[in-house]
Design a protein around this motif. Structure first.
Motif, PDB file in Angstrom:
ATOM      1  N   ALA A   1       0.844  -1.196   0.000  1.00  0.00           N
ATOM      2  CA  ALA A   1       0.000   0.000   0.000  1.00  0.00           C
ATOM      3  C   ALA A   1       0.880   1.246   0.000  1.00  0.00           C
ATOM      4  O   ALA A   1       2.015   1.231   0.492  1.00  0.00           O
ATOM      5  N   GLU A   2       0.351   2.296  -0.553  1.00  0.00           N
ATOM      6  CA  GLU A   2       1.068   3.571  -0.585  1.00  0.00           C
ATOM      7  C   GLU A   2       1.076   4.203   0.805  1.00  0.00           C
ATOM      8  O   GLU A   2       0.101   4.111   1.537  1.00  0.00           O
ATOM      9  N   GLY A   3       2.193   4.851   1.105  1.00  0.00           N
ATOM     10  CA  GLY A   3       2.274   5.654   2.319  1.00  0.00           C
ATOM     11  C   GLY A   3       2.168   7.123   1.947  1.00  0.00           C
ATOM     12  O   GLY A   3       2.344   7.488   0.789  1.00  0.00           O
ATOM     13  N   GLU A   4       1.884   7.941   2.920  1.00  0.00           N
ATOM     14  CA  GLU A   4       1.803   9.387   2.702  1.00  0.00           C
ATOM     15  C   GLU A   4       3.175  10.001   2.954  1.00  0.00           C
ATOM     16  O   GLU A   4       3.930   9.543   3.812  1.00  0.00           O
ATOM     17  N   ILE A   5       3.474  11.055   2.215  1.00  0.00           N
ATOM     18  CA  ILE A   5       4.749  11.753   2.367  1.00  0.00           C
ATOM     19  C   ILE A   5       4.522  13.225   2.066  1.00  0.00           C
ATOM     20  O   ILE A   5       3.586  13.582   1.348  1.00  0.00           O
ATOM     21  N   ARG A   6       5.343  14.069   2.629  1.00  0.00           N
ATOM     22  CA  ARG A   6       5.367  15.489   2.278  1.00  0.00           C
ATOM     23  C   ARG A   6       6.818  15.814   1.983  1.00  0.00           C
ATOM     24  O   ARG A   6       7.691  15.605   2.819  1.00  0.00           O
ATOM     25  N   LEU A   7       7.063  16.296   0.771  1.00  0.00           N
ATOM     26  CA  LEU A   7       8.431  16.565   0.325  1.00  0.00           C
ATOM     27  C   LEU A   7       8.421  17.829  -0.522  1.00  0.00           C
ATOM     28  O   LEU A   7       7.524  18.000  -1.355  1.00  0.00           O
ATOM     29  N   ALA A   8       9.372  18.688  -0.311  1.00  0.00           N
ATOM     30  CA  ALA A   8       9.490  19.931  -1.072  1.00  0.00           C
ATOM     31  C   ALA A   8       8.205  20.755  -0.987  1.00  0.00           C
ATOM     32  O   ALA A   8       7.827  21.440  -1.929  1.00  0.00           O
ATOM     33  N   GLY A   9       7.513  20.660   0.148  1.00  0.00           N
ATOM     34  CA  GLY A   9       6.290  21.416   0.350  1.00  0.00           C
ATOM     35  C   GLY A   9       5.073  20.846  -0.341  1.00  0.00           C
ATOM     36  O   GLY A   9       4.022  21.471  -0.350  1.00  0.00           O
ATOM     37  N   LEU A  10       5.201  19.669  -0.952  1.00  0.00           N
ATOM     38  CA  LEU A  10       4.086  19.064  -1.688  1.00  0.00           C
ATOM     39  C   LEU A  10       3.639  17.769  -1.010  1.00  0.00           C
ATOM     40  O   LEU A  10       4.463  17.000  -0.522  1.00  0.00           O
ATOM     41  N   PRO A  11       2.330  17.490  -1.030  1.00  0.00           N
ATOM     42  CA  PRO A  11       1.863  16.201  -0.535  1.00  0.00           C
ATOM     43  C   PRO A  11       2.174  15.130  -1.567  1.00  0.00           C
ATOM     44  O   PRO A  11       2.282  15.412  -2.766  1.00  0.00           O
ATOM     45  N   GLY A  12       2.312  13.916  -1.101  1.00  0.00           N
ATOM     46  CA  GLY A  12       2.592  12.841  -2.045  1.00  0.00           C
ATOM     47  C   GLY A  12       2.356  11.470  -1.466  1.00  0.00           C
ATOM     48  O   GLY A  12       1.868  11.313  -0.346  1.00  0.00           O
ATOM     49  N   GLN A  13       2.707  10.500  -2.281  1.00  0.00           N
ATOM     50  CA  GLN A  13       2.615   9.094  -1.910  1.00  0.00           C
ATOM     51  C   GLN A  13       3.987   8.468  -2.096  1.00  0.00           C
ATOM     52  O   GLN A  13       4.765   8.900  -2.958  1.00  0.00           O
ATOM     53  N   VAL A  14       4.255   7.436  -1.329  1.00  0.00           N
ATOM     54  CA  VAL A  14       5.527   6.720  -1.434  1.00  0.00           C
ATOM     55  C   VAL A  14       5.260   5.225  -1.345  1.00  0.00           C
ATOM     56  O   VAL A  14       4.395   4.781  -0.601  1.00  0.00           O
ATOM     57  N   ILE A  15       6.012   4.492  -2.152  1.00  0.00           N
ATOM     58  CA  ILE A  15       5.998   3.027  -2.100  1.00  0.00           C
ATOM     59  C   ILE A  15       7.449   2.567  -2.141  1.00  0.00           C
ATOM     60  O   ILE A  15       8.226   3.042  -2.974  1.00  0.00           O
ATOM     61  N   GLU A  16       7.799   1.655  -1.252  1.00  0.00           N
ATOM     62  CA  GLU A  16       9.113   1.015  -1.318  1.00  0.00           C
ATOM     63  C   GLU A  16       8.859  -0.477  -1.444  1.00  0.00           C
ATOM     64  O   GLU A  16       8.075  -1.049  -0.676  1.00  0.00           O
ATOM     65  N   ALA A  17       9.516  -1.100  -2.434  1.00  0.00           N
ATOM     66  CA  ALA A  17       9.229  -2.509  -2.708  1.00  0.00           C
ATOM     67  C   ALA A  17      10.388  -3.177  -3.427  1.00  0.00           C
ATOM     68  O   ALA A  17      11.156  -2.517  -4.130  1.00  0.00           O
ATOM     69  N   PRO A  18      10.481  -4.501  -3.294  1.00  0.00           N
ATOM     70  CA  PRO A  18      11.431  -5.243  -4.124  1.00  0.00           C
ATOM     71  C   PRO A  18      10.902  -5.326  -5.546  1.00  0.00           C
ATOM     72  O   PRO A  18       9.690  -5.281  -5.783  1.00  0.00           O
ATOM     73  N   ALA A  19      11.815  -5.438  -6.488  1.00  0.00           N
ATOM     74  CA  ALA A  19      11.441  -5.566  -7.894  1.00  0.00           C
ATOM     75  C   ALA A  19      12.529  -6.363  -8.597  1.00  0.00           C
ATOM     76  O   ALA A  19      13.567  -6.694  -8.016  1.00  0.00           O
ATOM     77  N   THR A  20      12.287  -6.645  -9.852  1.00  0.00           N
ATOM     78  CA  THR A  20      13.279  -7.280 -10.709  1.00  0.00           C
ATOM     79  C   THR A  20      13.659  -6.265 -11.774  1.00  0.00           C
ATOM     80  O   THR A  20      12.782  -5.702 -12.443  1.00  0.00           O
ATOM     81  N   GLY A  21      14.958  -5.991 -11.892  1.00  0.00           N
ATOM     82  CA  GLY A  21      15.422  -5.062 -12.914  1.00  0.00           C
ATOM     83  C   GLY A  21      15.197  -5.656 -14.292  1.00  0.00           C
ATOM     84  O   GLY A  21      15.340  -6.864 -14.490  1.00  0.00           O
ATOM     85  N   GLN A  22      14.835  -4.800 -15.226  1.00  0.00           N
ATOM     86  CA  GLN A  22      14.595  -5.245 -16.600  1.00  0.00           C
ATOM     87  C   GLN A  22      15.573  -4.553 -17.537  1.00  0.00           C
ATOM     88  O   GLN A  22      15.762  -3.357 -17.409  1.00  0.00           O
ATOM     89  N   PRO A  23      16.237  -5.232 -18.394  1.00  0.00           N
ATOM     90  CA  PRO A  23      16.098  -6.641 -18.740  1.00  0.00           C
ATOM     91  C   PRO A  23      17.057  -7.560 -17.987  1.00  0.00           C
ATOM     92  O   PRO A  23      17.117  -8.747 -18.286  1.00  0.00           O
TER      93      PRO A  23
END
Length: 164
Positions: A95-117
């Motif tokens: 699920a997305e988390g909430e973040i505030r960065l550079a004075g702007l509201p936002g969403q953050v996701i941190e997750a494992p992935a597989t690099g392509q290719p």
């Protein structure tokens, strides 16, 4: 004018209105390792300058200005956007988390992935910041085994982002 013409022809492909190029400026700190290597097709790309030339994956940061996301469309926006990023394949997104960065509201996701290719495991931290005139996508990644050592430097770059 000849040099400007190809850029103007690309604007519809980038999803930006013609006047947006000048408005999509931002500042971002480079660090000892993370350096801007290209600005193309709407993306700014920083890579790990200390990574071996033959590395399957290296630490990188991708940044792109996007159309503004209306408040009603923000919940789940980042989670819908990430599966379409070609450099990564996500098996499952948290699920997305909430973040505030550079004075702007936002969403953050941190997750494992597989690099392509490459198929190599990577760790990804993605942030979408919501402004009135545009949204910003910031994506940091690094090989999974190197993430703990590189994460503080990647976080410093992301935290230093300032829209123009």
């Amino acid at each position: 004018m000849r040099r400007l013409l190809p850029v103007l022809l690309l604007l519809p492909l980038l999803g930006l209105p013609a006047g947006a190029l000048a408005q999509a400026r931002f500042s971002l700190p480079e660090t000892g390792r993370m350096r801007v290597v290209t600005r193309a097709l709407g993306w700014t790309v920083l890579r790990d300058s200390a990574a071996p030339a033959d590395a399957a994956e290296t630490a990188m940061i991708l940044i792109r200005a996007q159309r503004p996301v209306p408040p009603a469309a923000r919940p789940g926006h980042l989670g819908r956007l990430l599966p379409g990023l070609r450099p990564f394949h996500f098996a499952r997104l948290p699920a997305e988390g909430e973040i505030r960065l550079a004075g702007l509201p936002g969403q953050v996701i941190e997750a494992p992935a597989t690099g392509q290719p490459s198929g190599a495991p990577v760790r990804v931290r993605a942030i979408c910041l919501f402004g009135r005139e545009r949204s910003w996508l910031l994506v940091a990644s690094a090989p999974a085994g190197e993430w703990p050592a590189l994460e503080p430097e990647l976080a410093r770059v992301l935290e230093g982002f300032r829209p123009g």
